[in-house]
Scaffold this motif. Structure first.
Motif: not given
Length: 490
Positions: A425-427, A273-279, A431-435
């Motif tokens: 990298f995730t939107e 679910d990441a923004d690939l360009d940002k990643a 998940r961002a906080l959990r990871v």
């Protein structure tokens, strides 16, 4: 554009002796060591090569200056750092060129490091006047608690070659702010930046003996007597975990306070679910800063299966389009590795991965000709047993592996003895906080490939180190807490 006359002028302005007690002097033995340009192999300068006698003289100078410097008003110490900050910004172009010549990174990156390095002086100039304490009534009454903070005493610093200015200012800044004197040994590959910084601090009004700079090729022979002498009260080291463990054992005998910023093996997690360009942009920062020669460099790329092929293609396109060359040349984005040993390690690691089944998307072969160049490289289908997944690469190589589930990604990221930094990298906010909570590291880059900031605490856990540098806690590493019990007031 390369300008030999300017390069010569910048090099000639750098002291080449040892800074001991406020004076530049040759090594007692008269020995010198050569500093080379990693892009050509040519000698840039010869600097003094200290022996044990020089190291002990530097320690004596720091010890002698300690009491007077500790008594200096915090505002005055802060003003010295502020002047040093302004001088670094004013001389940024010369300092950047000097760094590029001895270390190899492109001029744009060197300018960025000068700014970053200077910010530690500005940050700790402001922290010098904020050293606190406390006064409280005991819970039972009748007595009072007075808590004061005092400088730990003479400090010993050992810095690496990859960030020759920033790794110095990150240690020197808080030490000066706290009122501690310093003996610092820069890496033999890149001593010129630290020698220039030593003169800059003298010009900013730092008293004689507060900063002592010793350049030495026999690190163990020079530093062990200083560490075990007893007059030094703190060691701060940035470098490999193996050397850090040796130093910790040496510090144990005199119970020195230690700060250790050691090896890293950062994972770079890309969820579907990441923004690939940002990643990809974050990957370029996390991997290619300093040609990958950074403890914070992304070392292991784990990408969720649904986006793995697209991410690898985009990253390979970006990395394959980078211009490689001497850092002083216009448009160069990737300089050489620091020395032959560093390049040989990268060659061996890539060769091992390919032999085990990894596929080369771009790069993968060392360049011919002078200098220690290695092309930006992307590998896919990297087996778990490859050394790339277990050893710090310190080069422009991005090995990509695929994962299916979040738990699988976390297990892979945490399957290392190191714990400096990881990138995610995730939107998905949950998940961002959990990871981020479950990653075993002192720092996490969440949707960013850059974590270093003078105002933030930098450091790792597990075998990546002890203590923190920068931020509001950075100065605490250089302060002792003294408690005074006051009776007779009840």
């Amino acid at each position: 554009m390369t300008n030999p006359d300017l390069e010569r002028k910048v090099l000639e302005a750098v002291p080449t002796g040892l800074l001991i007690g406020g004076e530049w002097r040759p090594a007692a033995s008269g020995a010198t060591t050569k500093v080379e340009d990693p892009s050509t192999g040519e000698v840039l300068a010869e600097v003094a090569d200290a022996g044990p006698e020089d190291g002990m003289a530097a320690l004596a100078a720091a010890h002698e200056a300690q009491a007077g410097f500790a008594a200096m008003a915090p505002r005055e110490r802060g003003e010295i750092l502020r002047r040093a900050y302004e001088a670094m910004i004013g001389r940024a172009d010369d300092l950047a060129l000097l760094m590029t010549l001895e270390m190899g990174k492109p001029l744009a990156e060197s300018r960025g490091e000068v700014t970053y390095a200077a910010e530690f002086f500005r940050w700790f100039a402001e922290e010098a006047v904020r050293i606190g304490g406390g006064y409280a009534t005991a819970p039972a009454g009748g007595s009072r608690f007075l808590v004061m903070k005092q400088p730990v005493g003479p400090c010993v610093f050992i810095t690496p070659w990859n960030f020759p200015l920033a790794m110095g200012t990150r240690k020197i800044g808080p030490a000066i702010a706290a009122g501690c004197t310093v003996v610092i040994k820069p890496a033999p590959q890149t001593p010129l930046s630290m020698l220039a910084l030593g003169q800059l601090l003298l010009d900013a009004g730092l008293p004689a003996g507060v900063l002592n700079v010793i350049t030495a090729t026999d690190a163990a022979g020079v530093m062990e007597p200083i560490i075990t002498d007893g007059r030094a009260r703190k060691l701060s080291f940035t470098g490999s975990t193996g050397v850090g463990k040796i130093l910790l054992r040496q510090c144990a005998d005199k119970v020195l306070r230690t700060s250790m910023e050691l090896g890293g093996n950062a994972s770079f997690l890309v969820f579907d679910d990441a923004d690939l360009d940002k990643a990809v942009e974050g990957a370029m920062l996390a991997k290619m800063r300093n040609m990958g020669e950074a403890c914070t460099a992304a070392n292991r790329f784990y990408v969720q299966r649904g986006v793995a092929e697209e991410f690898a293609a985009k990253l390979a396109e970006r990395m394959g389009g980078l211009k490689v060359g001497r850092g002083t040349e216009e448009g160069v984005q990737v300089g050489p590795l620091v020395d032959a040993k560093g390049r040989e390690k990268v060659v061996d690691l890539v060769g091992d991965a390919v032999e085990n089944g990894a596929q080369v998307k771009v790069g993968g072969r060392a360049a011919d000709g002078p200098g220690y160049f290695y092309p930006p490289t992307v590998l896919v289908d990297v087996p778990k047993e490859s050394r790339l997944n277990h050893e710090e690469i310190f080069g422009p190589v991005a090995p990509i592996s695929v994962f299916d589930t979040e738990s699988e990604a976390l297990a892979a990221a945490n399957a290392t003895e190191f714990g400096l930094v990881n990138y995610v990298f995730t939107e998905n906010l949950n998940r961002a906080l959990r990871v981020s909570e479950k990653l075993e590291s002192g720092m996490v880059g969440l949707n960013t490939g850059l974590v270093s900031n003078p105002a933030a605490p930098f450091g790792g856990i597990k075998e990546s180190g002890l203590g923190r540098e920068g931020g509001t806690v950075g100065i605490e590493e250089f302060l002792e807490v003294k408690y005074v019990a006051i009776g007779g007031l009840g």
